[in-house]
Design an enzyme around this catalytic site. Structure first.
Site, PDB file in Angstrom:
ATOM      1  CB  ALA A 205      -1.738   3.075   2.224  1.00 31.81           C
ATOM      2  CG  PHE A 207       1.708  -0.348  -5.570  1.00 34.44           C
ATOM      3  CD1 PHE A 207       0.973  -1.036  -6.538  1.00 34.44           C
ATOM      4  CD2 PHE A 207       2.877  -0.919  -5.095  1.00 34.44           C
ATOM      5  CE1 PHE A 207       1.420  -2.251  -7.030  1.00 34.44           C
ATOM      6  CE2 PHE A 207       3.324  -2.137  -5.574  1.00 34.44           C
ATOM      7  CZ  PHE A 207       2.592  -2.810  -6.544  1.00 34.44           C
ATOM      8  CE  LYS A 231       3.517   7.941   2.123  1.00 34.07           C
ATOM      9  NZ  LYS A 231       3.183   7.814   0.692  1.00 34.07           N
ATOM     10  CD  GLU A 234       5.260   6.898  -3.229  1.00 30.90           C
ATOM     11  OE1 GLU A 234       4.476   6.685  -2.283  1.00 30.90           O
ATOM     12  OE2 GLU A 234       6.367   6.336  -3.342  1.00 30.90           O
ATOM     13  CB  CYS A 339       0.923  -8.843   0.955  1.00 27.80           C
ATOM     14  SG  CYS A 339      -0.673  -8.858   1.754  1.00 27.80           S
ATOM     15  CD  GLU A 438       6.868  -9.256  -1.344  1.00 32.76           C
ATOM     16  OE1 GLU A 438       7.539  -8.247  -1.071  1.00 32.76           O
ATOM     17  OE2 GLU A 438       5.701  -9.414  -0.963  1.00 32.76           O
TER      18      GLU A 438
HETATM   19  P1  NAD Z   1       6.566   0.280  -0.335  1.00 37.11           P
HETATM   20  O1  NAD Z   1       7.211  -0.176   0.916  1.00 37.11           O
HETATM   21  O2  NAD Z   1       7.429   0.679  -1.471  1.00 37.11           O
HETATM   22  O3  NAD Z   1       5.624   1.543  -0.031  1.00 37.11           O
HETATM   23  C1  NAD Z   1       4.714   1.524   1.040  1.00 37.11           C
HETATM   24  C2  NAD Z   1       4.634   2.925   1.629  1.00 37.11           C
HETATM   25  O4  NAD Z   1       5.884   3.270   2.214  1.00 37.11           O
HETATM   26  C3  NAD Z   1       4.321   3.989   0.588  1.00 37.11           C
HETATM   27  O5  NAD Z   1       3.378   4.891   1.121  1.00 37.11           O
HETATM   28  C4  NAD Z   1       5.660   4.649   0.328  1.00 37.11           C
HETATM   29  O6  NAD Z   1       5.548   6.025   0.049  1.00 37.11           O
HETATM   30  C5  NAD Z   1       6.420   4.447   1.625  1.00 37.11           C
HETATM   31  N1  NAD Z   1       7.858   4.207   1.405  1.00 37.11           N
HETATM   32  C6  NAD Z   1       8.435   3.525   0.384  1.00 37.11           C
HETATM   33  N2  NAD Z   1       9.763   3.469   0.556  1.00 37.11           N
HETATM   34  C7  NAD Z   1      10.041   4.105   1.694  1.00 37.11           C
HETATM   35  C8  NAD Z   1      11.239   4.358   2.415  1.00 37.11           C
HETATM   36  N3  NAD Z   1      12.418   3.969   1.962  1.00 37.11           N
HETATM   37  N4  NAD Z   1      11.150   5.029   3.584  1.00 37.11           N
HETATM   38  C9  NAD Z   1       9.961   5.445   4.049  1.00 37.11           C
HETATM   39  N5  NAD Z   1       8.797   5.228   3.414  1.00 37.11           N
HETATM   40  C10 NAD Z   1       8.824   4.573   2.252  1.00 37.11           C
HETATM   41  O7  NAD Z   1       5.551  -0.861  -0.748  1.00 37.11           O
HETATM   42  P2  NAD Z   1       4.717  -0.952  -2.079  1.00 37.11           P
HETATM   43  O8  NAD Z   1       5.643  -1.254  -3.206  1.00 37.11           O
HETATM   44  O9  NAD Z   1       3.811   0.201  -2.190  1.00 37.11           O
HETATM   45  O10 NAD Z   1       3.825  -2.247  -1.767  1.00 37.11           O
HETATM   46  C11 NAD Z   1       4.264  -3.558  -2.041  1.00 37.11           C
HETATM   47  C12 NAD Z   1       4.820  -4.197  -0.799  1.00 37.11           C
HETATM   48  O11 NAD Z   1       3.872  -4.120   0.243  1.00 37.11           O
HETATM   49  C13 NAD Z   1       5.098  -5.679  -0.999  1.00 37.11           C
HETATM   50  O12 NAD Z   1       6.301  -6.000  -0.364  1.00 37.11           O
HETATM   51  C14 NAD Z   1       3.924  -6.358  -0.310  1.00 37.11           C
HETATM   52  O13 NAD Z   1       4.177  -7.653   0.155  1.00 37.11           O
HETATM   53  C15 NAD Z   1       3.665  -5.413   0.808  1.00 37.11           C
HETATM   54  N6  NAD Z   1       2.311  -5.534   1.291  1.00 37.11           N
HETATM   55  C16 NAD Z   1       2.112  -6.193   2.455  1.00 37.11           C
HETATM   56  C17 NAD Z   1       0.823  -6.366   2.923  1.00 37.11           C
HETATM   57  C18 NAD Z   1       0.577  -7.112   4.196  1.00 37.11           C
HETATM   58  O14 NAD Z   1      -0.525  -6.999   4.719  1.00 37.11           O
HETATM   59  N7  NAD Z   1       1.550  -7.861   4.704  1.00 37.11           N
HETATM   60  C19 NAD Z   1      -0.275  -5.860   2.209  1.00 37.11           C
HETATM   61  C20 NAD Z   1      -0.020  -5.168   1.032  1.00 37.11           C
HETATM   62  C21 NAD Z   1       1.278  -5.011   0.570  1.00 37.11           C
END
Ligand code: NAD
Length: 555
Positions: A205, A207, A231, A234, A339, A438
């Site tokens: 998930a 944040f 998961k 964090e 998003c 974005e």
């Molecule tokens: P993120 O990609 O940084 O983190 C999401 C999850 O992936 C977290 O649990 C994190 O621990 C893990 N993660 C982060 N970097 C990683 C990597 N390099 N390798 C493996 N796992 C990794 O996203 P965020 O900053 O938490 O959320 C914001 C983003 O999520 C924005 O881009 C937003 O558009 C997107 N989002 C999309 C939707 C949708 O339904 N399309 C909904 C909510 C958020």
């Protein structure tokens, strides 16, 4: 203290040049503060959460893993600080789950699967019903945890919980929605389809919706008979931990839902573990593409919702009040960290004249700590996010955009150390970085177009396809837009057209990887595999029937 531009560039994904003016200013704010520095009424909320719930802690202690029905302290040697985005107060520490703990979680889910898959659909429906009752009863606690860790306003945090709760409520209909098909395909021969679970599934998930996104997957995975490893982000794990405890109170057997915390190593363990059959991911592009590739390479079913750039088209015949208020709410609500936030407004024809009024209305929004009365938007999630957003605003300045409202230097008297950025409006062009990236902050990029066709061409050239909206009073214009726009979720006079969970999420193009999307009918398809059974029971063989002495005709 300063951090290097190279490190900031890696953390934010922005070129060093864009960061030059940003980096030194916010690093002092990264100093974490003790709980005592929180306003007394907020500290009280944090302490109440810590004493009321087994897995979460908001007063400086550790967040636990939830494995096999137990809230367990991790033996991790790496811990991640969760800081209140309004004050930088240390709320909790999140473990980078060890390999042994991760394996224990998957083992617990595998063991639980052996019996959970055999429970009747009525038992699973009963769980969903109890869970909806528990979440409704404790929605304030979940929302409080969200405001503390994520920073959004209380009303918005309640919305986060409610949109997740709606998935739980839809999951209560599993006794109807899981039905298979059956038809007599030949005389006395039937073929039937059964929709069976996959096994151990995983959910990763982001944040920005700490309750809603876990609730997209927990109810759908479990009512279909699967077990789950979740998961959470964090950065704000508290809501998921409260939900885990509510699952327990709702009667979910140990091991059906497990929670492990961590970052990339934990995510990679999810992608690689041979016993995990499917992964649901919601988050940014970089992580999503990595998880999709690694997970599918390992033979897993993967659904991945990614980033977005959502355009709203304002036609000159629109109801101006509705259009401007809708766009402001959708652009700046949750500090733009949705998003489905409207991040681009396209003013068509004479609607261009409404731009000054749009800016005036945006100026009136109240930026403040999430618990404060009347707050419209809170801080960004982290100092790094603030650097990234302010860097993108600065990029518009240097690339020829016009900043009509600049939220970079906003100061919030009660929260001098928060990651606040005020509403920002930029008149820009599609060639600029602020349009192409974005932003994920309270920044609205405004474009102008002469005709609806021009606006459509901008939207359809954008790589993302999460959401879009049009504001018009013409049914014909709306219909043309709906037919020609190549985006998966369309609002007509509706700014954030996220479908309710009797439908399925339908973001497309660069905003989604996979074949089967979240919740609704698709959610059930994602979490099930079909078995077809063809059986022959000849009626003429029924006990007591007589042998036929007629000449066989082979018909
Ligand atoms: P993120 O990609 O940084 O983190 C999401 C999850 O992936 C977290 O649990 C994190 O621990 C893990 N993660 C982060 N970097 C990683 C990597 N390099 N390798 C493996 N796992 C990794 O996203 P965020 O900053 O938490 O959320 C914001 C983003 O999520 C924005 O881009 C937003 O558009 C997107 N989002 C999309 C939707 C949708 O339904 N399309 C909904 C909510 C958020």
């Amino acid at each position: 203290m300063t951090i290097s531009l190279a490190r900031a560039s890696r953390a934010t994904g922005l070129p060093r040049g864009l960061l030059a003016r940003q980096v030194t200013t916010s690093t002092d704010r990264r100093t974490r503060k003790p709980l005592i520095d929180l306003k007394p009424e907020i500290r009280e909320k944090a302490e109440l959460l810590s004493s009321s719930w087994k897995g979460t802690n908001a007063s400086g202690g550790n967040t636990k893993n939830y494995i096999g029905g137990e809230f367990v302290e991790s033996k991790a040697d790496k811990w991640i600080d969760v800081l209140d985005p309004s004050t930088q107060t240390l709320l909790t520490k999140v473990p980078e789950t060890t390999s042994a703990e991760f394996d224990a979680a998957v083992d617990a889910a595998s063991t639980a699967y052996a019996s959970w898959r055999k429970t009747s659909v009525l038992t699973r429906q009963r769980f969903a019903m109890e869970l909806q009752h528990q979440i409704r009863k404790h929605s304030d606690a979940i929302a409080t945890s969200i405001v503390l860790e994520q920073g959004k306003t209380m009303a918005d945090a309640q919305g986060d919980v409610l949109r997740g709760l709606q998935v739980v409520e839809t999951a209560c209909a599993i006794t109807s929605t899981l039905m298979g098909d059956k038809i007599e395909v030949s005389k006395d021969m039937d073929t039937e389809t059964r929709r069976l679970p996959l096994g151990v599934c995983a959910s990763i998930a982001p944040f920005n919706f700490p309750a809603m996104i876990p609730l997209w997957t927990i109810p759908m995975a479990t009512v279909t008979g699967n077990t789950l490893i979740l998961k959470p982000s964090e950065r704000d794990p508290g809501a998921a931990m409260i939900i885990a405890e509510l699952c327990e109170r709702a009667g979910l057997p140990p091991g059906v839902v497990n929670i492990v915390h961590g970052t990339v190593p934990t995510v990679n363990a999810v992608c690689d573990h041979p016993d995990i059959r499917a992964i649901s991911f919601v988050g940014g592009n970089r992580a999503g593409q990595h998880i999709y590739e690694r997970g599918t390479k390992n033979g897993k079913r993967v659904q991945a919702n990614l980033g977005a750039k959502n355009h709203a088209v304002i036609m000159p015949d629109a109801n101006k009040n509705l259009a401007l208020n809708s766009i402001i709410g959708a652009a700046f609500g949750a500090a733009g960290q949705r998003c489905m936030a409207i991040s681009v407004a396209i003013l068509v024809g004479e609607a261009k004249q409404w731009l000054p009024e749009l800016v005036e209305r945006a100026k009136k929004l109240n930026v403040n700590g999430g618990f404060e009365k009347g707050a419209d938007l809170g801080p960004l999630i982290s100092p790094a996010a603030k650097q990234r957003v302010t860097g993108l605003i600065a990029s518009a300045e240097s690339e020829g955009g016009r900043i009509l409202l600049d939220g970079r230097h906003i100061s919030i008297p009660d929260y001098p150390d928060g990651n606040f950025v005020g509403p920002t409006v930029i008149e820009a062009a599609t060639s600029m970085t602020c349009y192409k990236e974005e932003i994920f902050g309270p920044v609205l990029v405004v474009l102008e177009a002469d005709t609806l066709d021009d606006a459509l061409s901008v939207i359809n050239s954008n790589p993302y396809g999460n959401g879009t909206a049009i504001f018009t009073q013409s049914g014909a214009t709306a219909r043309k837009f709906e037919h020609e726009v190549e985006v998966g979720q369309i609002g007509i006079n509706v700014p954030i057209p996220v479908p309710l969970p009797m439908f399925s999420w339908s973001g497309n193009k660069g905003s989604f990887l996979g074949d089967i999307s979240f919740y609704g009918k698709n959610g059930i398809n994602f979490y099930t595999q079909n078995k077809t059974i063809t059986s022959l029971w000849k009626a003429e063989d029924a006990l007591g029937s007589k042998a036929s002495v007629d000449m066989p005709t082979m018909r």
